[in-house]
Design an enzyme around this catalytic site. Structure first.
Site, PDB file in Angstrom:
ATOM      1  N   TYR A   1      79.526  65.143  76.890  1.00 55.59           N
ATOM      2  CA  TYR A   1      79.882  66.540  77.169  1.00 55.59           C
ATOM      3  C   TYR A   1      79.524  66.957  78.594  1.00 55.59           C
ATOM      4  O   TYR A   1      79.061  68.084  78.812  1.00 55.59           O
ATOM      5  CB  TYR A   1      79.163  67.488  76.187  1.00 55.59           C
ATOM      6  CG  TYR A   1      79.404  67.178  74.729  1.00 55.59           C
ATOM      7  CD1 TYR A   1      80.690  67.162  74.200  1.00 55.59           C
ATOM      8  CD2 TYR A   1      78.339  66.903  73.882  1.00 55.59           C
ATOM      9  CE1 TYR A   1      80.909  66.871  72.866  1.00 55.59           C
ATOM     10  CE2 TYR A   1      78.551  66.613  72.543  1.00 55.59           C
ATOM     11  CZ  TYR A   1      79.837  66.602  72.045  1.00 55.59           C
ATOM     12  OH  TYR A   1      80.044  66.324  70.728  1.00 55.59           O
TER      13      TYR A   1
ATOM     14  N   TYR B   1      83.860  72.816  63.697  1.00 55.33           N
ATOM     15  CA  TYR B   1      83.563  71.567  64.407  1.00 55.33           C
ATOM     16  C   TYR B   1      83.203  70.522  63.357  1.00 55.33           C
ATOM     17  O   TYR B   1      82.305  70.740  62.535  1.00 55.33           O
ATOM     18  CB  TYR B   1      82.395  71.741  65.388  1.00 55.33           C
ATOM     19  CG  TYR B   1      82.019  70.423  66.033  1.00 55.33           C
ATOM     20  CD1 TYR B   1      82.723  69.942  67.132  1.00 55.33           C
ATOM     21  CD2 TYR B   1      81.003  69.638  65.513  1.00 55.33           C
ATOM     22  CE1 TYR B   1      82.421  68.708  67.696  1.00 55.33           C
ATOM     23  CE2 TYR B   1      80.691  68.399  66.066  1.00 55.33           C
ATOM     24  CZ  TYR B   1      81.402  67.943  67.167  1.00 55.33           C
ATOM     25  OH  TYR B   1      81.098  66.732  67.710  1.00 55.33           O
TER      26      TYR B   1
ATOM     27  N   ASP C   1      81.221  69.878  54.784  1.00 55.28           N
ATOM     28  CA  ASP C   1      80.638  69.084  55.861  1.00 55.28           C
ATOM     29  C   ASP C   1      79.245  69.652  56.117  1.00 55.28           C
ATOM     30  O   ASP C   1      79.079  70.633  56.845  1.00 55.28           O
ATOM     31  CB  ASP C   1      81.526  69.184  57.113  1.00 55.28           C
ATOM     32  CG  ASP C   1      80.894  68.494  58.317  1.00 55.28           C
ATOM     33  OD1 ASP C   1      79.754  68.013  58.201  1.00 55.28           O
ATOM     34  OD2 ASP C   1      81.549  68.453  59.381  1.00 55.28           O
TER      35      ASP C   1
ATOM     36  N   LYS D   1      73.103  63.347  60.456  1.00 55.30           N
ATOM     37  CA  LYS D   1      71.985  63.871  61.238  1.00 55.30           C
ATOM     38  C   LYS D   1      70.615  63.695  60.574  1.00 55.30           C
ATOM     39  O   LYS D   1      69.985  62.655  60.705  1.00 55.30           O
ATOM     40  CB  LYS D   1      72.237  65.342  61.566  1.00 55.30           C
ATOM     41  CG  LYS D   1      73.411  65.544  62.518  1.00 55.30           C
ATOM     42  CD  LYS D   1      73.480  66.951  63.016  1.00 55.30           C
ATOM     43  CE  LYS D   1      74.708  67.222  63.874  1.00 55.30           C
ATOM     44  NZ  LYS D   1      74.605  66.779  65.257  1.00 55.30           N
TER      45      LYS D   1
HETATM   46  C1  PLP Z   1      79.224  69.904  61.139  1.00 56.24           C
HETATM   47  C2  PLP Z   1      79.280  68.611  61.883  1.00 56.24           C
HETATM   48  N1  PLP Z   1      80.067  67.634  61.431  1.00 56.24           N
HETATM   49  C3  PLP Z   1      80.143  66.444  62.048  1.00 56.24           C
HETATM   50  C4  PLP Z   1      79.409  66.189  63.191  1.00 56.24           C
HETATM   51  C5  PLP Z   1      79.542  64.871  63.880  1.00 56.24           C
HETATM   52  O1  PLP Z   1      78.429  64.080  63.696  1.00 56.24           O
HETATM   53  P1  PLP Z   1      78.149  62.842  64.679  1.00 56.24           P
HETATM   54  O2  PLP Z   1      77.783  63.427  66.000  1.00 56.24           O
HETATM   55  O3  PLP Z   1      77.019  62.108  64.013  1.00 56.24           O
HETATM   56  O4  PLP Z   1      79.404  62.030  64.736  1.00 56.24           O
HETATM   57  C6  PLP Z   1      78.564  67.190  63.694  1.00 56.24           C
HETATM   58  C7  PLP Z   1      77.782  66.955  64.914  1.00 56.24           C
HETATM   59  O5  PLP Z   1      77.269  67.856  65.537  1.00 56.24           O
HETATM   60  C8  PLP Z   1      78.497  68.435  63.030  1.00 56.24           C
HETATM   61  O6  PLP Z   1      77.749  69.435  63.475  1.00 56.24           O
END
Ligand code: PLP
Length: 402
Positions: free
Chosen positions: A6, A133, A223, A250
């Site tokens: 980023y 996101y 998610d 995470k």
């Molecule tokens: C809600 C959500 N889904 C998916 C992801 C993507 O995860 P990764 O960075 O482990 O690919 C993130 C990352 O910030 C997220 O906040």
């Protein structure tokens, strides 16, 4: 050369070089700072946690990794059994992968193929939220609506198979009414939209979504890569409203190793369970079910349970509310607090320029983005450390008059 995430590499400022880390503290050559963002919201137990370190050390002496294609092992078996017991409802089937983005891809692929396996070929569309996101891979970018990814629209003109709606019940009802025959799933970051601006919304929206998904036979995907493991003040939002597919990442490994899981309920799993090989889920990341990741994830879930993390998170929220009470400034649009997340949204992104260095000088690592200054601290933070994080945020507005 490292290509950093980023960043415009031409203009980026040098990153802080970390030489050690312990508890909530990151250490550079000349400074110790509190990690107020838990290394992208993952390091919930802080750094160098004895139980997590031990889990990795003892596993590495057995083996670090074997593939899950044709092989299995105790750490992945124990972790999936633990998740089965720990997660709500009949979310029982764990498909592991190496990152949150890939785990979301798997969830979206499951939802599409679930209907293809049933011969319902018209269900090609995904319903999603504005400001969503879900990761940085192509399908997750398409499903997402993040301000930073608008180059996708510039390149392609439109997103054909995704419909975005705001977190409002009338918009939800209208979308289901209009598109239900074409939808395979509705995917949300439940209650808290993270990278789209730490936007918080009401559980009533999710309850209505569950009803509509049931009425029209659409799969509901949560998610919880960011919200899972307590961040919203709930263990999982899935404890309040049960999705068909849940995605975790995470904090799954306490932030030790990149790993994620897509957890399906019985209905979804049964949609693939057949004599026909064409109905199988054709996916298999090389490092899925990595033994080090599974060992540390199991230790992480056990610490979360045994040390009553939910009460720690309630304490973090209470202290945050107390400290932010009455905090206002004409440059601030809103202060939002939910569980272990606080966000100060400003009217103009320029208001936050220079904050990272300001915080660094005061012993806090922060990473504001766009118009959002936020903290998502490790759950082991002390009251004094948390007050320091929040105090630094408030001080910024005090010492830089409008
Ligand atoms: C809600 C959500 N889904 C998916 C992801 C993507 O995860 P990764 O960075 O482990 O690919 C993130 C990352 O910030 C997220 O906040």
């Amino acid at each position: 050369m490292i290509w950093y995430p980023y960043e415009q590499m031409k203009t980026m400022k040098a990153p802080y070089k970390i030489i050690d880390a312990e508890g909530v503290w990151l250490k550079t050559e000349d400074k110790a700072m509190i990690d107020s963002v838990s290394s992208w919201w993952s390091v919930i137990h802080g750094y160098k946690h004895p139980a997590l370190n031990e889990a990795i050390k003892s596993q590495v002496d057995r083996f670090a990794h074997v593939m899950l294609g044709g092989l299995t092992h105790e750490p992945v078996q124990k972790l999936s059994a633990k998740l089965r017991e720990f997660l709500p409802g009949d979310l029982d089937y764990c498909f592991f992968s190496d990152s949150g983005s890939v785990a979301v891809e798997v969830a979206l692929k499951m939802a599409l193929q679930y209907y293809v396996n049933r011969g319902e070929l018209a269900r090609t569309k995904v319903l999603s939220l504005t400001h969503a996101y879900h990761g940085d891979t192509f399908k997750t970018m398409e499903v997402g609506d993040d301000e930073d990814y608008h180059f996708i629209l510039e390149a392609y003109g439109e997103k054909k198979d995704v419909i975005h709606i705001p977190t409002q019940i009338p918009a939800l009802e209208e979308a289901f009414e209009r598109y239900h025959k074409e939808l395979n799933c509705f995917i949300v970051e439940p209650l808290l939209q993270g990278a789209g601006g730490m936007r918080m919304y009401d559980v009533a929206f999710l309850k209505r979504a569950r009803e509509l998904c049931d009425t029209y036979g659409v799969l509901l995907i949560f998610d919880e890569v960011a919200t899972g493991f307590g961040r919203t003040g709930n263990r999982f939002v899935a404890d309040l409203v049960l999705p068909d597919i849940l995605v975790l990442g995470k904090a799954l490994t306490g932030g030790y190793i990149g790993h994620a899981v897509t957890v399906a309920n019985h209905k979804v799993y049964d949609g693939f369970y057949a004599d026909d090989p064409n109905k199988a889920l054709m996916h298999g990341p090389t490092f899925m079910g990595n033994a080090l990741a599974c060992s540390v994830a199991l230790a992480s879930v056990e610490v979360f349970e045994q040390e009553d993390y939910m009460s720690r998170i309630r304490r973090i929220e209470a202290i945050t509310r107390r400290e932010m009470e009455g905090f206002a400034d004409p440059r601030i649009k809103e202060v939002r607090i939910m569980g272990g997340c606080v966000c100060v949204e400003v009217h103009d992104a320029d208001t936050l320029k220079g904050y990272q260095q300001f915080a660094y000088e005061r012993g806090v690592f922060s990473r504001p983005f766009l118009k959002y200054l936020y903290a998502m601290v490790p759950y082991i933070i002390s009251e004094e450390e948390l007050v320091k994080v929040l105090g630094t945020m408030k001080e910024w507005f005090r010492v830089n008059p409008a």
